[in-house]
Design a protein around this motif. Structure first.
Motif, PDB file in Angstrom:
ATOM      1  N   ARG A   1      78.489 -20.728   6.902  1.00  0.00           N
ATOM      2  CA  ARG A   1      78.708 -21.159   8.286  1.00  0.00           C
ATOM      3  C   ARG A   1      77.421 -21.801   8.800  1.00  0.00           C
ATOM      4  O   ARG A   1      76.334 -21.381   8.447  1.00  0.00           O
ATOM      5  CB  ARG A   1      79.066 -19.973   9.173  1.00  0.00           C
ATOM      6  N   THR A   2      77.587 -22.795   9.634  1.00  0.00           N
ATOM      7  CA  THR A   2      76.396 -23.440  10.171  1.00  0.00           C
ATOM      8  C   THR A   2      75.966 -22.726  11.443  1.00  0.00           C
ATOM      9  O   THR A   2      76.760 -22.076  12.107  1.00  0.00           O
ATOM     10  CB  THR A   2      76.674 -24.902  10.523  1.00  0.00           C
ATOM     11  N   SER A   3      74.688 -22.874  11.747  1.00  0.00           N
ATOM     12  CA  SER A   3      74.218 -22.267  12.970  1.00  0.00           C
ATOM     13  C   SER A   3      73.423 -23.310  13.749  1.00  0.00           C
ATOM     14  O   SER A   3      72.560 -23.981  13.205  1.00  0.00           O
ATOM     15  CB  SER A   3      73.384 -21.027  12.620  1.00  0.00           C
ATOM     16  N   TYR A   4      73.785 -23.492  14.996  1.00  0.00           N
ATOM     17  CA  TYR A   4      73.070 -24.425  15.867  1.00  0.00           C
ATOM     18  C   TYR A   4      72.404 -23.630  16.970  1.00  0.00           C
ATOM     19  O   TYR A   4      73.061 -22.865  17.663  1.00  0.00           O
ATOM     20  CB  TYR A   4      74.028 -25.428  16.506  1.00  0.00           C
TER      21      TYR A   4
ATOM     22  N   GLY B   1      70.739 -21.126  16.878  1.00  0.00           N
ATOM     23  CA  GLY B   1      70.878 -19.685  16.694  1.00  0.00           C
ATOM     24  C   GLY B   1      72.268 -19.162  16.975  1.00  0.00           C
ATOM     25  O   GLY B   1      72.513 -17.974  16.987  1.00  0.00           O
ATOM     26  N   GLU B   2      73.205 -20.097  17.227  1.00  0.00           N
ATOM     27  CA  GLU B   2      74.574 -19.672  17.496  1.00  0.00           C
ATOM     28  C   GLU B   2      75.432 -20.140  16.336  1.00  0.00           C
ATOM     29  O   GLU B   2      75.410 -21.313  15.985  1.00  0.00           O
ATOM     30  CB  GLU B   2      75.039 -20.313  18.795  1.00  0.00           C
ATOM     31  N   VAL B   3      76.158 -19.223  15.739  1.00  0.00           N
ATOM     32  CA  VAL B   3      76.913 -19.587  14.550  1.00  0.00           C
ATOM     33  C   VAL B   3      78.193 -20.315  14.938  1.00  0.00           C
ATOM     34  O   VAL B   3      78.943 -19.879  15.791  1.00  0.00           O
ATOM     35  CB  VAL B   3      77.245 -18.324  13.718  1.00  0.00           C
ATOM     36  N   THR B   4      78.397 -21.477  14.353  1.00  0.00           N
ATOM     37  CA  THR B   4      79.660 -22.186  14.557  1.00  0.00           C
ATOM     38  C   THR B   4      80.342 -22.315  13.206  1.00  0.00           C
ATOM     39  O   THR B   4      79.799 -21.910  12.187  1.00  0.00           O
ATOM     40  CB  THR B   4      79.426 -23.587  15.138  1.00  0.00           C
TER      41      THR B   4
END
Lengths: 313, 433, 285
Positions: free
Chosen positions: C239-242, C244-247
């Motif tokens: 999963r990607t994290s932008y 510090g928030e995982v999307t």
């Protein structure tokens, strides 16, 4: 019972068996499993009891003993009682419906799919399939399907004429339902299989005899199938009950306890105390309470239901 | 804002008075020192990071860096806390977000960086960071973290659409109503979407009207003021009118999709996504081709912008040797140096944390390139950034705030009733420390 | 045999059609999320995230799979998962069978107390107790090792409970006869009890397999070395994290999920027959 003397008949002669005694070898057979369980579950519980008398914050490196402070907090603090009661309520609602889905739907599906033909076998296998996949990943699939504006569920409902997108996970009244859909989808195949194997185990003679007496299929279900399935039902009930009370993973992926604690089950609350608030001291107190309550409820459920279980001869 | 000033002064005084603890800043060059580095970056961000680490290792061949992607900030916090409790497996360098720093500093799980800044003065040039950022990471005189991958809570808007409609994105909160109405009525779609599960995004509007989450003097919430209630009611009326969409599930994906497909004219989200949003909008990947504009938090009675995003901390666990901590600090200073920060900003649109990046002639070329690539990211005045109230319960109160905002905006809870319940719950939380 | 089993319900043809229609519909609903996973894993990002709903991608994207394999050491994760699952299945079954025998047919002091201890363990969620366990495992240096992952699932009280139920159903006379023949306890256990309770043993073994393969929470906290991750954890790291928030980059994650469940499908395809033969045996008794 243990001291009863038994005998068996071999080639027409009575042979007296040794009177039954306590056996060390039996004890040692149980020991490795018990020791490992003690190490992995009871030792941590003992540690939690210890922590519950300290003021240990998870991120802090030192702690002091504060006596009953955390226990007093548990029962007197406004926030603790509020969140605690809420989490108990949510857990019980979840447990009730999850059992209803797993047992009720499982039994219905077991009947529906009780045909030993290849197509039915294939369909059974397909229904069982979700159980292969980790809940942590199933959660991601459902998160996407439940997306309010882009999820496939709302878009298909749109075709069916529901224009207002349903806020599956953000609406407090629906969020728990969405979680139940996920866990039901994940688990119902398993209870179906267990019920099916029990159904196949019921001797055909019962049905044939009752058919001759003119019993309708519904009566057969009520007076033969259901009673004979009761050990299976009890087993499923107890295991589903315990696993539902412990539910965590699906809540974590889908809603994170929200909206506004409306899906915050007990384990999630404990986890939140320990990690969002860093208050592992308080988390320990709630965890211990949870353990004791679950133990009492399960033990009494087993006692009550055991009386109503019909074991097959 | 008196509190903030007072706190700042206190912090400065403490800083001046505290005798710095001495550290032995040596790193053996005849053996390999391992630095485990936990981070939260994926995609292009991670590639940049790994490239920079590679370059760092060429410069310091006796330091071996082990970068590990752990997950979001919450994942990092959980893993860090449990590793700390065990006293084993704690990284030497770690990424974490600003709000966690206060409790980390209070619990003494991070190194005070002041002695390191002293010892490695030639490597770090600490004064070159924007003050707003470093102050936000200073807790009672202790420098808890270094700014790294900083971002703001900004508005992305559809520049093309706004140009057609002949409106500009409001700079003042009081102009918001008219703007939302105009845009929404012209398009028949929401004019703004707000990130509803992280108070960092919408809290700033409350602050700029004078309503703060925590009043340290009375240990109660400042959101109890009428100003806060009025703003809540106002946002609710926007939501009711269809001008604003409050997004509280699968937020990251929804905001991106809605914005880049033209389903909304603007969104309130993190500035670090600028390059990604821009690329998607300009290529028309999701069905709408347009130019992206960005705007700061609108002005109320103040015009604060808050520091957010990643910081670098040195966990204080004894399981890491002093040499490892030194090496970790060296890596941190390398990654936060102007050159690396400029590269970082160009690739991933994080803010440049260094003043000299825009002033020092040796970076002029790189800075010019950045301006061409992402003009608006770089020109936001980073001096206007201030830090939020530093309180270990800030995050927890923020959770309550988010919860009730969602209920009021999306689930039909009466604003006044919800606000009262929220105030009570935040105050209980504060009293329950 | 099949005729015999269905003889008692002489459903009229129309009934069978209705029943089959219902069964097919339910199956379709149940399989839909899996279909959605498959179709998502073959889409491009814009097909997944696009504003129009794409049921099946125009050009199936196998890049998603190559992306997953190149991005993380996927086969290493698979190996890790297989090793830990095998270890847990072995200990869970072996220790479980022994304990279940002791608790059903054995005689020793404190039998009931110890069984309550076993049952009680079922009620303790790992999410609650993992901190002390984590500290213990970390301090003996088992962090990021197979043994460290194994220990949290080394025994299952559920397995013991289930097997005990089955063993209790075995008539004592079999055991007594074997005792007369001079068979050892382990002999009785593995030559009589286990074969007689084969369906339960298979069910338990499959459950152990699924639990091992799908284990997520504990491996996530106890493994810090990237190449020691299990599949479930590795997938979350896709999963990607932008900021510090995982999307969710769904198309790539779903490709990872699909790859990770293939071995499970194979195992089940093999064991499905055994499961059914176990059912049939039970039906013929």
């Amino acid at each position: 019972m243990a001291k009863k003397t038994r005998s068996v008949e071999v080639n027409g002669r009575q042979i007296r068996l040794r009177p039954e005694r306590y056996s060390w070898s039996d004890f040692f057979m149980a020991l490795p499993a018990v020791l490992l369980l003690v190490l992995t579950t009871y030792y941590p519980i003992a540690k939690l009891i210890n922590i519950s008398f300290t003021d240990w914050r998870l991120t802090s490196r030192t702690y002091e003993y504060v006596g009953l402070k955390n226990w007093i907090w548990l029962f007197t603090s406004k926030t603790s009682t509020k969140y605690l009661l809420n989490s108990i309520k949510v857990t019980l609602i979840y447990t009730f419906f999850n059992i209803a889905i797993d047992l009720g739907l499982g039994l219905v599906l077991a009947h529906l799919f009780n045909r030993l033909t290849k197509p039915y076998g294939a369909m059974r296998a397909l229904i069982f399939m979700p159980r292969y996949i980790a809940m942590s990943t199933c959660g991601i699939i459902f998160l996407w399907m439940f997306n309010t504006d882009y999820g496939v569920i709302n878009r298909m409902l749109e075709w069916a004429g529901v224009q207002n997108h349903i806020n599956w996970l953000g609406d407090g009244k629906l969020a728990l339902t969405s979680i139940l859909i996920l866990t039901g989808w994940h688990g119902v195949g398993y209870s179906m299989m267990i019920y099916l194997s029990a159904l196949l185990g019921i001797s055909r003679d019962y049905y044939e005899a009752s058919s001759l007496d003119g019993a309708t299929p519904l009566q057969q279900f009520r007076y033969i199938t259901l009673p004979l399935l009761s050990p299976t039902s009890l087993f499923l009930f107890i295991t589903t009950f315990i696993s539902s009370m412990k539910v965590y993973q699906s809540v974590d992926v889908m809603t994170g306890g929200g909206p506004r604690q409306q899906t915050e089950v007990m384990v999630y609350y404990i986890y939140r105390l320990a990690f969002d608030d860093n208050r592992i001291d308080r988390a320990s107190v709630v965890a211990l309470l949870f353990f004791v309550v679950l133990l009492i409820v399960t033990a009494s459920t087993m006692r009550i239901t055991n009386k109503n279980v019909h074991y097959e001869a | 804002m008196k509190n903030l000033v007072a706190l700042l002064l206190a912090a400065l005084m403490l800083l001046a008075c505290t005798a710095l603890a001495e550290i032995d800043p040596s790193i053996p060059t005849d053996q390999t020192t391992e630095v485990v580095f936990w981070h939260s970056f994926t995609g292009a961000d991670e590639e940049t990071l790994l490239r920079q680490i590679e370059a760092f290792q060429t410069e310091y061949p006796y330091i071996a860096v082990k970068p590990q992607y752990i997950g979001g900030y919450n994942d990092i916090h959980t893993e860090l806390a449990s590793a700390n409790a065990a006293g084993v497996g704690v990284p030497a360098l770690c990424v974490i977000n600003v709000p966690r720093l206060t409790s980390y500093a209070e619990d003494d799980v991070v190194e005070d960086l002041n002695p390191y800044i002293e010892a490695f003065a030639d490597k770090i040039n600490f004064a070159d960071f924007y003050d707003g950022m470093t102050t936000a990471m200073n807790n009672g005189g202790e420098q808890t973290a270094l700014p790294f991958g900083q971002s703001g809570q900004i508005f992305y808007y559809n520049k093309t659409l706004l140009g057609e409609l002949g409106v500009s994105f409001p700079e003042k909160l009081e102009d918001m109503d008219a703007f939302l109405k105009t845009v929404s009525e012209a398009t028949g779609k929401p004019a703004l979407e707000i990130h509803g599960t992280d108070n960092a995004y919408f809290y700033c509007m409350f602050c700029n009207l004078g309503a703060y989450m925590i009043d340290v003097d009375t240990n109660t919430t400042g959101l109890g003021s009428e100003v806060a209630l009025d703003l809540i009611k106002r946002i609710r009326s926007w939501v009711d009118a269809g001008y604003v969409k409050w997004v509280d599930t699968d937020v990251g994906n929804t905001l991106m999709l809605d914005f880049t497909s033209g389903a909304t004219a603007s969104v309130l989200y993190t500035s670090s996504l600028y390059s990604s949003y821009k690329a998607k909008a300009e290529s028309g990947e999701n069905g709408a081709v347009f130019e992206v504009g960005i705007a700061n938090q609108p002005m109320g009675i103040t015009n604060y912008q808050f520091v957010a995003g990643a910081t670098l901390i040195l966990p204080s666990c004894e399981c890491n040797t002093q040499a490892q901590k030194n090496a970790a600090f060296l890596l941190a200073s390398y990654l936060t140096a102007p050159k690396q920060q400029l590269e970082w900003a160009t690739v991933s649109s994080y803010y440049v944390t260094r003043k000299s990046a825009s002033t020092d002639p040796q970076y002029a070329e790189a800075y010019q390139a950045l301006l061409e690539e992402l003009p608006e990211t770089a020109v936001i005045d980073l001096n206007s950034y201030v830090s939020k109230t530093k309180h270990p319960l800030f995050d927890k109160c923020g959770d309550v705030f988010e919860n009730y905002m969602s209920e009021i905006m999306n689930n039909g809870m009466d604003p006044e009733e919800g606000w009262e319940m929220m105030i009570e719950e935040i105050n209980d939380t504060l009293a329950d420390a | 045999m099949m005729k015999k089993l269905t003889k008692h319900r002489r459903l009229p043809r129309i009934g069978l059609i209705v029943r089959t229609a219902a069964a097919v519909m339910i199956t379709v609903v149940m399989v839909f999320p899996l279909f959605w996973m498959l179709s998502t894993s073959l889409k491009t990002e814009s097909e997944v995230m696009g504003s129009t709903l794409v049921f099946w991608p125009s050009v199936p994207q196998l890049e998603n799979f190559t992306y997953v394999i190149n991005k993380v050491p996927f086969f290493r994760y698979m190996l890790n998962t297989a090793v830990v699952t095998a270890m847990q299945m072995a200990s869970e079954l072996l220790l479980g069978i022994m304990a279940a025998y002791a608790f059903s047919k054995g005689r020793f002091r404190g039998k009931h107390l110890l069984f309550i201890v076993v049952l009680g363990a079922m009620m303790i969620p790992l999410q609650v107790t993992f901190i002390p366990l984590y500290i213990m495992v970390a301090q003996v240096g088992m962090m990021s090792t197979y043994w460290g992952i194994w220990i949290a699932g080394a025994v299952s009280s559920y397995t013991i409970f289930l097997l005990r139920q089955a063993f209790m159903g075995v008539d004592d006379s079999y055991i007594e006869a074997a005792q007369v023949d001079g068979m050892s306890k382990l002999g009785i256990l593995f030559k009589i009890m286990v074969p007689m309770c084969k369906p339960t043993v298979i069910t338990v073994a499959l459950t152990a397999f699924m639990n091992g393969w799908n284990n997520y929470f504990w491996p996530k906290v106890i493994v810090k070395e990237q190449n020691m991750y299990l599949l479930t954890v590795g997938i979350q790291k896709l999963r990607t994290s932008y900021g510090g928030e995982v999307t969710n980059n769904y198309h790539q994650i779903m490709a990872g999920v699909l790859l990770s469940v293939i071995p499970v499908f194979i195992v089940f395809a093999i064991f499905q027959k055994h499961m059914l033969s176990g059912f049939t045996k039970a039906a013929m008794k």
